[in-house]
Scaffold this motif. Structure first.
Motif, PDB file in Angstrom:
ATOM      1  N   THR A 208       0.854  -1.185   0.000  1.00 14.61           N
ATOM      2  CA  THR A 208       0.000   0.000   0.000  1.00 14.61           C
ATOM      3  C   THR A 208       0.895   1.242   0.000  1.00 14.61           C
ATOM      4  O   THR A 208       2.082   1.170   0.347  1.00 14.61           O
ATOM      5  CB  THR A 208      -0.898   0.034   1.241  1.00 14.61           C
ATOM      6  N   PRO A 209       0.358   2.409  -0.368  1.00 10.30           N
ATOM      7  CA  PRO A 209       1.165   3.634  -0.308  1.00 10.30           C
ATOM      8  C   PRO A 209       1.729   3.889   1.086  1.00 10.30           C
ATOM      9  O   PRO A 209       2.867   4.348   1.229  1.00 10.30           O
ATOM     10  CB  PRO A 209       0.177   4.720  -0.733  1.00 10.30           C
ATOM     11  N   GLU A 210       0.954   3.589   2.118  1.00 10.15           N
ATOM     12  CA  GLU A 210       1.422   3.812   3.485  1.00 10.15           C
ATOM     13  C   GLU A 210       2.582   2.869   3.824  1.00 10.15           C
ATOM     14  O   GLU A 210       3.552   3.287   4.478  1.00 10.15           O
ATOM     15  CB  GLU A 210       0.265   3.585   4.466  1.00 10.15           C
ATOM     16  N   GLN A 211       2.484   1.624   3.392  1.00 13.09           N
ATOM     17  CA  GLN A 211       3.573   0.677   3.632  1.00 13.09           C
ATOM     18  C   GLN A 211       4.833   1.094   2.888  1.00 13.09           C
ATOM     19  O   GLN A 211       5.942   1.027   3.426  1.00 13.09           O
ATOM     20  CB  GLN A 211       3.142  -0.730   3.212  1.00 13.09           C
ATOM     21  N   THR A 212       4.659   1.540   1.655  1.00 17.32           N
ATOM     22  CA  THR A 212       5.808   1.983   0.870  1.00 17.32           C
ATOM     23  C   THR A 212       6.493   3.184   1.510  1.00 17.32           C
ATOM     24  O   THR A 212       7.726   3.255   1.577  1.00 17.32           O
ATOM     25  CB  THR A 212       5.366   2.325  -0.566  1.00 17.32           C
ATOM     26  N   GLU A 213       5.702   4.124   2.008  1.00 19.08           N
ATOM     27  CA  GLU A 213       6.265   5.303   2.675  1.00 19.08           C
ATOM     28  C   GLU A 213       7.093   4.892   3.890  1.00 19.08           C
ATOM     29  O   GLU A 213       8.190   5.417   4.122  1.00 19.08           O
ATOM     30  CB  GLU A 213       5.142   6.245   3.091  1.00 19.08           C
ATOM     31  N   ARG A 214       6.583   3.946   4.659  1.00 22.03           N
ATOM     32  CA  ARG A 214       7.310   3.437   5.831  1.00 22.03           C
ATOM     33  C   ARG A 214       8.605   2.748   5.404  1.00 22.03           C
ATOM     34  O   ARG A 214       9.665   2.943   6.016  1.00 22.03           O
ATOM     35  CB  ARG A 214       6.408   2.467   6.585  1.00 22.03           C
ATOM     36  N   ARG A 215       8.537   1.948   4.360  1.00 21.49           N
ATOM     37  CA  ARG A 215       9.745   1.264   3.883  1.00 21.49           C
ATOM     38  C   ARG A 215      10.798   2.265   3.405  1.00 21.49           C
ATOM     39  O   ARG A 215      11.994   2.102   3.659  1.00 21.49           O
ATOM     40  CB  ARG A 215       9.391   0.304   2.742  1.00 21.49           C
ATOM     41  N   GLU A 216      10.364   3.296   2.710  1.00 19.73           N
ATOM     42  CA  GLU A 216      11.313   4.294   2.212  1.00 19.73           C
ATOM     43  C   GLU A 216      11.992   5.030   3.363  1.00 19.73           C
ATOM     44  O   GLU A 216      13.173   5.382   3.279  1.00 19.73           O
ATOM     45  CB  GLU A 216      10.588   5.256   1.272  1.00 19.73           C
ATOM     46  N   PHE A 217      11.259   5.267   4.438  1.00 19.47           N
ATOM     47  CA  PHE A 217      11.845   5.874   5.634  1.00 19.47           C
ATOM     48  C   PHE A 217      12.928   4.966   6.226  1.00 19.47           C
ATOM     49  O   PHE A 217      14.019   5.424   6.590  1.00 19.47           O
ATOM     50  CB  PHE A 217      10.752   6.144   6.669  1.00 19.47           C
ATOM     51  N   LEU A 218      12.637   3.672   6.310  1.00 20.37           N
ATOM     52  CA  LEU A 218      13.610   2.727   6.866  1.00 20.37           C
ATOM     53  C   LEU A 218      14.812   2.570   5.948  1.00 20.37           C
ATOM     54  O   LEU A 218      15.952   2.415   6.411  1.00 20.37           O
ATOM     55  CB  LEU A 218      12.933   1.375   7.114  1.00 20.37           C
ATOM     56  N   ILE A 219      14.592   2.607   4.649  1.00 20.18           N
ATOM     57  CA  ILE A 219      15.704   2.574   3.692  1.00 20.18           C
ATOM     58  C   ILE A 219      16.610   3.783   3.900  1.00 20.18           C
ATOM     59  O   ILE A 219      17.841   3.671   3.892  1.00 20.18           O
ATOM     60  CB  ILE A 219      15.167   2.536   2.243  1.00 20.18           C
ATOM     61  N   LYS A 220      15.996   4.931   4.094  1.00 15.66           N
ATOM     62  CA  LYS A 220      16.778   6.153   4.333  1.00 15.66           C
ATOM     63  C   LYS A 220      17.628   6.011   5.593  1.00 15.66           C
ATOM     64  O   LYS A 220      18.814   6.388   5.604  1.00 15.66           O
ATOM     65  CB  LYS A 220      15.839   7.357   4.449  1.00 15.66           C
ATOM     66  N   LEU A 221      17.056   5.469   6.642  1.00 12.80           N
ATOM     67  CA  LEU A 221      17.818   5.245   7.872  1.00 12.80           C
ATOM     68  C   LEU A 221      19.019   4.340   7.609  1.00 12.80           C
ATOM     69  O   LEU A 221      20.137   4.614   8.062  1.00 12.80           O
ATOM     70  CB  LEU A 221      16.928   4.592   8.939  1.00 12.80           C
ATOM     71  N   ALA A 222      18.774   3.262   6.888  1.00 10.29           N
ATOM     72  CA  ALA A 222      19.857   2.312   6.614  1.00 10.29           C
ATOM     73  C   ALA A 222      20.968   2.954   5.800  1.00 10.29           C
ATOM     74  O   ALA A 222      22.158   2.692   6.028  1.00 10.29           O
ATOM     75  CB  ALA A 222      19.295   1.089   5.882  1.00 10.29           C
ATOM     76  N   ARG A 223      20.593   3.799   4.861  1.00  5.60           N
ATOM     77  CA  ARG A 223      21.589   4.433   3.993  1.00  5.60           C
ATOM     78  C   ARG A 223      22.324   5.569   4.697  1.00  5.60           C
ATOM     79  O   ARG A 223      23.418   5.949   4.279  1.00  5.60           O
ATOM     80  CB  ARG A 223      20.905   4.946   2.721  1.00  5.60           C
ATOM     81  N   GLU A 224      21.725   6.092   5.758  1.00  3.77           N
ATOM     82  CA  GLU A 224      22.357   7.188   6.498  1.00  3.77           C
ATOM     83  C   GLU A 224      23.135   6.686   7.716  1.00  3.77           C
ATOM     84  O   GLU A 224      23.378   7.422   8.664  1.00  3.77           O
ATOM     85  CB  GLU A 224      21.285   8.193   6.932  1.00  3.77           C
ATOM     86  N   ARG A 225      23.510   5.419   7.665  1.00  4.97           N
ATOM     87  CA  ARG A 225      24.318   4.798   8.717  1.00  4.97           C
ATOM     88  C   ARG A 225      23.620   4.797  10.071  1.00  4.97           C
ATOM     89  O   ARG A 225      24.256   4.898  11.124  1.00  4.97           O
ATOM     90  CB  ARG A 225      25.686   5.488   8.816  1.00  4.97           C
ATOM     91  N   SER A 226      22.312   4.670  10.036  1.00  2.50           N
ATOM     92  CA  SER A 226      21.538   4.539  11.273  1.00  2.50           C
ATOM     93  C   SER A 226      20.810   3.191  11.288  1.00  2.50           C
ATOM     94  O   SER A 226      19.719   3.065  11.848  1.00  2.50           O
ATOM     95  CB  SER A 226      20.526   5.682  11.390  1.00  2.50           C
ATOM     96  N   PHE A 227      21.440   2.194  10.659  1.00 10.64           N
ATOM     97  CA  PHE A 227      20.797   0.892  10.513  1.00 10.64           C
ATOM     98  C   PHE A 227      20.478   0.253  11.860  1.00 10.64           C
ATOM     99  O   PHE A 227      19.501  -0.493  11.984  1.00 10.64           O
ATOM    100  CB  PHE A 227      21.699  -0.040   9.690  1.00 10.64           C
ATOM    101  N   GLU A 228      21.271   0.546  12.880  1.00  7.27           N
ATOM    102  CA  GLU A 228      21.025  -0.072  14.188  1.00  7.27           C
ATOM    103  C   GLU A 228      19.671   0.323  14.766  1.00  7.27           C
ATOM    104  O   GLU A 228      19.130  -0.366  15.643  1.00  7.27           O
ATOM    105  CB  GLU A 228      22.141   0.307  15.171  1.00  7.27           C
TER     106      GLU A 228
END
Length: 231
Positions: free
Chosen positions: A93-113
Motif C-alpha cells: 500500500t502507499p502507506e507501507q511503501t512510505e514506511r519502507r522508504e523511511f527505513l531505507i533512508k535510515l539504513a543508507r544514512e548509517r543509522s541501521f542499528e
C-alpha cells in the motif's frame, strides 16, 4: 524418503527465524533460502529455484511467504506442499511503501542499528514487547543481514506484485498459518489467502504475533508436522 524442506525467511531474518523447526525436522533434508542478493521478488525466487531440490516442501514467513507465492508461479511442479506463515498476498500500500522508504533512508544514512528497534514492536505479540531474549534474536538477525541486503529486501517488497489473482492456480496441499496477535499481516489477510487457495488448511496460533515460529515454536512446529506428514 521425505521431501526436503525449503524454508524462506522474512524481512531482516535469517535461518534463526526457523531454528526451532530446523531442530524438529532434523530427520529430513533442509535448505534455508538466500533472499538477500536481489531487489525484486521475481529475481529472488528465480535464484532460489536455481539451488533448490527437484521436489520440496516450501515454507515461507512474511517476506518469505511473498517469495513462496512467486515460486509457486514460476515452478509449481517442484513444490509438493506449501505453508504460508504470517504473510500477505496483496501488493504494497502507499502507506507501507512510505514506511519502507523511511527505513531505507535510515539504513543508507548509517543509522541501521535503529531499524530493528523500530521494527520489533510490530514483529511480536503485544505481550512479548518486553521479551529481551526475543528482541536479541531480532537484533542479531538484523546484524547478520546488514544494511545493504535490507535495502534490497525493502525495495523488492515495495515492487512486489499482487499475488491474489493467481492463488486459485495452486493445486498442491497448502497450509495458511497466522498468529492471532499479528499486527503486520493480521488474521484477516490469512483468511483471504485461505479463501483463495483451493482446499487449503488454516491455522491460527493463539498468543502469537508476526514471528510465530519463534514466539510459539511448539505450536507452529506441531501444525507443520501434522501438515507435512507422509511427504
Amino acid at each position: 524418503m521425505c521431501d526436503p524442506i525449503l524454508f524462506v525467511p522474512g524481512l531482516l531474518c535469517t535461518e534463526a527465524l526457523y531454528a526451532p523447526q530446523i531442530v524438529a525436522f532434523a530427520d529430513r533434508p533442509i535448505m534455508v533460502a538466500n533472499h538477500r542478493e536481489h531487489d525484486r521478488i521475481e529475481a529472488i525466487a528465480a535464484d532460489i529455484l536455481k539451488h533448490a531440490p527437484e521436489r520440496f516442501s516450501l515454507i515461507g514467513l512474511s517476506m518469505g511467504g511473498y517469495i513462496a507465492m512467486e515460486i509457486m508461479r514460476e515452478a509449481p511442479e517442484q513444490v509438493s506442499k506449501l505453508a504460508l506463515l504470517d504473510t500477505n498476498a496483496r501488493a504494497d500500500t502507499p502507506e507501507q511503501t512510505e514506511r519502507r522508504e523511511f527505513l531505507i533512508k535510515l539504513a543508507r544514512e548509517r543509522s541501521f542499528e535503529k531499524v530493528p528497534e523500530l521494527l520489533f514492536p510490530g514483529f511480536v505479540h503485544e505481550r512479548r514487547q518486553d521479551d529481551h531474549d526475543l528482541k536479541q534474536i531480532v537484533v542479531e538477525m538484523a546484524s547478520d543481514t546488514g544494511p545493504e541486503a535490507f535495502v534490497r529486501q525493502q525495495t523488492a517488497l515495495i515492487h512486489r506484485p499482487d499475488a491474489r489473482p493467481r492463488l486459485h492456480e495452486i493445486s498442491c496441499p497448502s497450509l495458511v498459518l497466522v498468529g492471532d496477535g499479528d499486527t503486520l499481516t493480521p488474521p484477516e489477510l490469512a483468511h483471504e489467502i485461505h479463501s483463495l487457495i483451493p482446499e487449503s488448511e488454516l491455522a491460527v496460533i493463539e498468543g502469537s504475533g508476526h514471528l510465530s515460529t519463534l514466539e510459539k515454536p511448539d505450536e507452529v512446529t506441531g501444525a507443520l508436522r501434522s501438515f507435512l506428514k507422509n511427504t
